[in-house]
Design a protein around this motif. Structure first.
Motif, mmCIF file in Angstrom:
data_model
loop_
_atom_site.group_PDB
_atom_site.id
_atom_site.type_symbol
_atom_site.label_atom_id
_atom_site.label_comp_id
_atom_site.label_asym_id
_atom_site.label_seq_id
_atom_site.Cartn_x
_atom_site.Cartn_y
_atom_site.Cartn_z
ATOM 1 N N GLN A 760 0.845 -1.188 0.000
ATOM 2 C CA GLN A 760 0.000 0.000 0.000
ATOM 3 C C GLN A 760 0.884 1.243 0.000
ATOM 4 O OE1 GLN A 760 -2.854 0.320 3.194
ATOM 5 N NE2 GLN A 760 -3.913 1.967 2.120
ATOM 6 N N GLU A 796 -5.130 -6.125 -9.585
ATOM 7 C CA GLU A 796 -6.196 -5.182 -9.249
ATOM 8 C C GLU A 796 -5.694 -4.267 -8.144
ATOM 9 O OE1 GLU A 796 -9.865 -7.188 -8.292
ATOM 10 O OE2 GLU A 796 -9.858 -8.314 -10.179
ATOM 11 N N GLU A 798 -6.945 -0.948 -5.330
ATOM 12 C CA GLU A 798 -7.973 -0.051 -4.781
ATOM 13 C C GLU A 798 -7.347 1.320 -4.708
ATOM 14 O OE1 GLU A 798 -11.021 -0.818 -3.412
ATOM 15 O OE2 GLU A 798 -10.971 -2.933 -2.812
ATOM 16 N N TRP A 799 -8.060 2.353 -5.066
ATOM 17 C CA TRP A 799 -7.474 3.684 -5.028
ATOM 18 C C TRP A 799 -8.369 4.672 -4.306
ATOM 19 C CZ3 TRP A 799 -10.177 7.537 -7.664
ATOM 20 C CH2 TRP A 799 -11.182 7.075 -8.522
ATOM 21 N N LYS A 800 -7.740 5.709 -3.844
ATOM 22 C CA LYS A 800 -8.452 6.788 -3.152
ATOM 23 C C LYS A 800 -7.862 8.108 -3.613
ATOM 24 C CE LYS A 800 -8.646 5.662 1.302
ATOM 25 N NZ LYS A 800 -8.482 5.606 2.629
ATOM 26 N N GLU A 838 -14.389 10.543 -10.003
ATOM 27 C CA GLU A 838 -14.585 9.238 -10.630
ATOM 28 C C GLU A 838 -14.643 9.279 -12.140
ATOM 29 O OE1 GLU A 838 -17.845 7.618 -8.461
ATOM 30 O OE2 GLU A 838 -16.601 7.811 -6.683
ATOM 31 N N SER A 858 -17.379 2.471 -7.813
ATOM 32 C CA SER A 858 -16.324 1.557 -7.357
ATOM 33 C C SER A 858 -14.944 2.213 -7.451
ATOM 34 C CB SER A 858 -16.373 0.260 -8.175
ATOM 35 O OG SER A 858 -15.193 0.094 -8.895
ATOM 36 N N HIS A 859 -14.083 1.893 -6.510
ATOM 37 C CA HIS A 859 -12.719 2.435 -6.520
ATOM 38 C C HIS A 859 -11.714 1.327 -6.727
ATOM 39 C CE1 HIS A 859 -14.428 6.193 -5.263
ATOM 40 N NE2 HIS A 859 -13.230 6.748 -5.432
ATOM 41 N N ARG A 860 -12.112 0.335 -7.465
ATOM 42 C CA ARG A 860 -11.210 -0.781 -7.745
ATOM 43 C C ARG A 860 -10.985 -0.819 -9.258
ATOM 44 N NH1 ARG A 860 -10.944 -5.717 -4.038
ATOM 45 N NH2 ARG A 860 -9.864 -7.314 -5.249
ATOM 46 N N ARG A 876 -12.610 -1.319 -14.889
ATOM 47 C CA ARG A 876 -13.166 -0.895 -13.621
ATOM 48 C C ARG A 876 -13.865 -2.126 -13.064
ATOM 49 N NH1 ARG A 876 -18.084 1.205 -12.768
ATOM 50 N NH2 ARG A 876 -18.674 1.162 -14.960
ATOM 51 N N SER A 910 -3.690 0.651 -3.081
ATOM 52 C CA SER A 910 -3.216 -0.601 -2.484
ATOM 53 C C SER A 910 -3.437 -1.758 -3.447
ATOM 54 C CB SER A 910 -3.876 -0.861 -1.134
ATOM 55 O OG SER A 910 -5.255 -0.837 -1.294
ATOM 56 N N CYS A 912 -4.308 -5.406 -4.532
ATOM 57 C CA CYS A 912 -5.281 -6.347 -3.970
ATOM 58 C C CYS A 912 -4.780 -7.782 -4.084
ATOM 59 C CB CYS A 912 -6.602 -6.263 -4.734
ATOM 60 S SG CYS A 912 -7.264 -4.608 -4.806
#
Ligand SMILES: Nc1ncnc2c1ncn2[C@@H]1O[C@H](COP(=O)(O)OP(=O)(O)OP(=O)(O)O)[C@@H](O)[C@H]1O
Length: 914
Positions: A760, A796, A798-800, A838, A858-860, A876, A910, A912
């Protein structure tokens, strides 16, 4: 040497001129001879039952197959030296076998090629048939059949033959006398040619024996072992000579598109005229396709030549019906002068009756009794058969001394049969389509008043009921003959015309209704041909519009439209060498609809098309079909599973399967599937050369069996890929390519904080205590992962916040704030921009491409790289399923490193686990 020269000189005179059809004025062979497309191999590419109908599906020149030059007939197709004794040349009626033989002999006689041959003896079975049972010595037989050899005394021939026979030499190349015997037209043979039968009697080559015996011994090598034999035949008769007696097989496949053009350029010397004709033929699809058969080229050239001469500025025939109508009128005109109009018309009418009655029975060859039944007086017919040789030719008798007849080409019979139906309706108000099978519906139609519309309907229904399509071409002609323009042409045969455009509209409507029913693709295609004959192009134009507007997947096509697409693809100008399903729609439904196109293609690219086991069943039938041209099949990246492979294997087992390359990479195949494949290949080991099973899980046994096959000298397989295998490859979809990544702390900007065991990263304000490292990004908040990727990989994240998800070559610059350092800002990195609102876009070489906005929160995001294929795809992930965002197509030259750019503070990414 003296005899060689003498024979060459005599053959020059004989073969210099070519007789075409009725022409009394003979043409120089080299002036009209056009190279033919000849290939090596046993495969007969044409369905022997009806060659014309099959052509469109079948005949596409094979790219990997190297064409054979006529002069190389006796060289091994592999290019390596191998002694060749007997060559068998296959080809359908009118495809040019006899012309090829003549050209070969002429080239030898005029000393252009094959000068190693001392003497050539060209026989035809037609000449040999009457000599059946009669006794000759070989030299006598040669003198009897080949008058040009008469100057070589029998003693000289006997001396040569005895020398060859007694030397015991079996290799032609080592023989003192190099002899070639040609036997043209095995299909016409009436001789008893059972090559296994034991002819115990002497093999004294000077002694007389029955013609059959002489021939048998020559072909099976008992006589003149080192002499070469060349047999030509239509496919149906090819099996009269068992394989063990043949060293090499070739197939004449007619003219390629280029050769068609050459043919017409040779025929029409004026450039302008030739250009006009060629462009006309190219744009009239049916004609262009048919022109692959040289004899049809001749019909076309004959008609067009006449139209150009006699009708200045006149329309050239576009459809098959127009062409045949013109051809018929041309014949009638030519003979009217000689024999009077009435007789020639009467004769055509009787022939049409015969054509129809025999077609109904499925007969292509007729006897005198059949002629009598159709009202043709045999003695008169023999007078007239001279008149109409080009339509109706007296054939070889195989049943005792019965004379046999056939039309010059089956399509001519079908045309005349259709004409008969129209003539009966128009001239005598009679419906001749009465014979069974009669459905209730047809019966009802029959009891009502006869009309063109009803006849059309009955014929359509009858043709659709036929399982082998024996009435398809007949139907095309019949409907074509309902057009005013065609009836006008045939005025001398039809009393009046019965065309009403309303009737034709109703027929068109009826055909369209039929097209929307779930008929077989073959029948549908014929219905589209019928629409073409009726001059209706509405369906085709609709599809062409769709095609020109991009992918078809956006449209919901009706069954009729799918058939129209198949029709377009099968008859398209573009080569069908490579069929790429993704060009139309990457789905199973599309593939099943386009199966006929797959059959006609050489290469089918079906990778990543969401195909399942269902497809394999269909493809298996394609592989085992007699008319399939498929030699390369790419099914990679479809979850076919073991069941799919098992289904496919039954096709691979078929002796008809011609597949050379099979790609099944990433298809969720385990040991069980591999066992099945290995056993299929074992039972049919002679074809497949390349098998790609990478990214599967073959297990120990699978690997063992397949690698054993690779080493087995019986197998042709010389490339087997089992790389990147493992249990993980049995996961569905792209997950099978999942790779574990780790962030590389040495590349991370100081304001990036790593956590979760380097899985991460978060953008922070305070600098992190990283060591000094040359690979660290100093300005942009970027970092790379540790591993460079070169195969197929999927991950894959995950994002922010606001981030770029990228792949990059290791060479991306680390110092400074130039675009060279930023992911997507240069030509060695590619990135997906994921913004706080997004919205997504992709970047490469500092160019941005926006991606239409999507609704999901979704944030993946998933990334899939297929390095060898040069694709990088972003998805996505929504509710666990990947939704396609964008695919880059390029060629990657160096390993790719996943990387991230965290634009704003607080953003994070991060990796996955799956
Ligand atoms: N190479 C060629 N160049 C030009 N015309 C050709 C060529 N081959 C064939 N043709 C034309 O096609 C006609 C039929 O060809 P040919 O008699 O060689 O066919 P075939 O294969 O022997 O047929 P069949 O099996 O019916 O005897 C010829 O009369 C000629 O008009």
């Amino acid at each position: 040497m003296f005899y060689k020269q003498m024979l060459q000189s005599n053959f020059q005179d004989k073969f210099m001129c070519a007789q075409e059809g009725w022409t009394e004025d003979k043409l120089h062979l080299t002036d009209i001879y056009t190279e033919l497309y000849i290939t090596a191999g046993y495969d007969v590419h044409i369905n022997t039952q009806h060659e014309v109908r099959q052509i469109e599906k079948v005949w596409k020149p094979a790219e990997p197959e190297k064409p054979i030059r006529p002069t190389d007939m006796f060289k091994h197709p592999s290019g390596d030296y191998r002694p060749i004794k007997t060559v068998m040349t296959n080809g359908i009626a009118g495809i040019g076998k006899t012309f090829l033989v003549h050209k070969f002999v002429l080239d030898w006689a005029e000393q252009r090629s094959n000068q190693d041959v001392h003497l050539i003896f060209p026989f035809t079975f037609r000449q040999l048939n009457p000599l059946k049972g009669e006794k000759f010595s070989l030299a006598e037989l040669i003198h009897e059949c080949i008058p040009e050899t008469v100057g070589i005394p029998q003693e000289a021939l006997n001396y040569i033959f005895t020398d060859v026979q007694s030397s015991g030499i079996t290799n032609y190349d080592k023989s003192k006398f190099k002899l070639l015997f040609v036997f043209d037209g095995l299909d016409e043979s009436r001789l008893h040619l059972d090559l296994h039968s034991e002819d115990i009697r002497s093999v004294d080559v000077t002694k007389a024996a029955k013609t059959d015996v002489l021939l048998r011994k020559l072909i099976n090598g008992k006589l003149l072992r080192s002499a070469r034999i060349w047999v030509t035949t239509r496919p149906a008769a090819a099996n009269q000579i068992p394989r063990e007696f043949i060293s090499s097989t070739t197939e004449v496949r007619g003219f390629t598109d280029q050769q068609k053009e050459e043919y017409f350029r040779k025929r029409f010397k004026g450039k302008e005229e030739a250009d006009k004709l060629i462009s006309h033929i190219v744009t009239s699809r049916s004609l262009h396709i048919m022109c692959h058969i040289p004899v049809f080229c001749w019909i076309t050239a004959t008609v067009l030549e006449d139209v150009l001469k006699t009708r200045e500025g006149g329309e050239l025939p576009k459809t098959l019906t127009e062409m045949y109508a013109e051809f018929l009128m041309f014949q009638i005109d030519r003979t009217k002068e000689k024999y009077g109009p009435e007789k020639s018309i009467q004769y055509i009418k009787s022939l049409a009756k015969l054509a129809f009655e025999q077609l109904e029975k499925g007969n292509l060859i007729f006897y005198e009794k059949d002629l009598r039944e159709s009202g043709i007086d045999f003695s008169e017919a023999s007078v007239c058969s001279g008149v109409f040789t080009e339509i109706f030719k007296e054939d070889r008798g195989r049943k005792g001394k019965d004379k046999m007849f056939s039309f010059v080409h089956l399509s001519v019979q079908e045309f005349l049969a259709a004409l008969y139906v129209r003539m009966s309706l128009i001239n005598s108000n009679k419906n001749v389509m009465l014979s069974p099978p009669l459905s209730l519906k047809i019966l009802r139609l029959l009891f009502s008043k006869i009309s063109s519309k009803k006849i059309n309907k009955i014929s359509i229904d009858r043709a659709l009921q036929s399982s082998n399509g024996h009435l398809d071409l007949f139907l095309r002609f019949l409907l074509g003959l309902s057009l005013q323009t065609n009836q006008d042409k045939l005025q001398s045969l039809l009393k009046k015309t019965d065309c009403r455009s309303k009737t034709n509209q109703k027929t068109i409507q009826y055909i369209k209704e039929k097209l929307s029913e779930n008929l077989s693709p073959e029948r549908n295609i014929n219905l589209l041909h019928c629409l073409n004959e009726l001059n209706d192009r509405s369906l085709i134009e609709e599809i062409q519009q769709y095609l020109s507007s991009g992918s078809l997947s956006t449209y919901e096509l009706s069954p009729a439209q799918w058939s129209a697409l198949v029709f377009i693809l099968l008859s398209s100008e573009e080569d069908l060498h490579v069929f790429d399903l993704k060009k139309y729609s990457a789905s199973e439904e599309a593939l099943l609809r386009l199966l006929l196109v797959v059959k006609a293609s050489k290469t089918a690219l079906l990778s990543s098309c969401n195909l399942s086991e269902r497809t394999c069943e269909a493809l298996s039938s394609v592989l085992s079909s007699q008319v399939s041209s498929l030699t390369e099949l790419d099914l990679s990246n479809n979850d076919l599973k073991d069941l799919g492979v098992m289904l496919l294997s039954s096709g691979l087992e078929s002796p008809r399967c011609a597949l050379k390359i099979l790609r099944l990479s990433g298809c969720q195949i385990s040991e069980e599937g591999c066992i099945c494949l290995a056993s299929a290949l074992k039972s049919n080991p002679s074809r497949l050369r390349e098998l790609d099973l990478s990214y599967n899980h073959p297990g120990d046994l699978g690997v063992k069996l397949l690698t054993a096959g690779l080493k087995d000298p019986q197998w042709r397989l010389d490339s087997l890929s089992l790389e990147h295998s493992g249990a993980q490859r049995l996961k569905p979809g792209l997950k099978k390519y999942f790779c574990e990544l780790a962030l590389d702390a040495n590349t991370a900007n100081r304001k990036l904080k790593l956590s979760d065991n380097n899985r991460q990263v978060t953008a922070v304000t305070e600098k992190q205590p990283f060591s000094v490292h040359p690979e660290r990004f100093d300005v942009w908040l970027q970092l790379l992962c540790t591993t460079g990727l070169t195969g197929r990989c999927y991950w894959e994240v995950e994002w922010k916040g606001f981030v770029f998800i990228a792949v990059s070559y290791r060479s991306v610059r680390r110092r400074g704030n130039s675009y060279d350092c930023r992911f997507g800002g240069n030509d060695h990195s590619w990135s997906l921009r994921c913004a706080e609102d997004e919205s997504f876009s992709v970047w490469h070489n500092n160019r941005e491409t926006a991606i239409p906005s999507s609704s999901s929160a979704s944030h993946r995001v998933a990334v899939y790289v297929d390095w060898p294929a040069g694709t990088l795809t972003f998805y996505r992930i929504s509710s666990g399923s990947p939704i396609h965002l964008y695919t880059f197509h390029t060629t990657f030259s160096k390993p790719l490193y996943p990387g991230f750019w965290l634009v704003s503070h607080g953003s994070s990414v991060s990796l996955c686990s799956l």
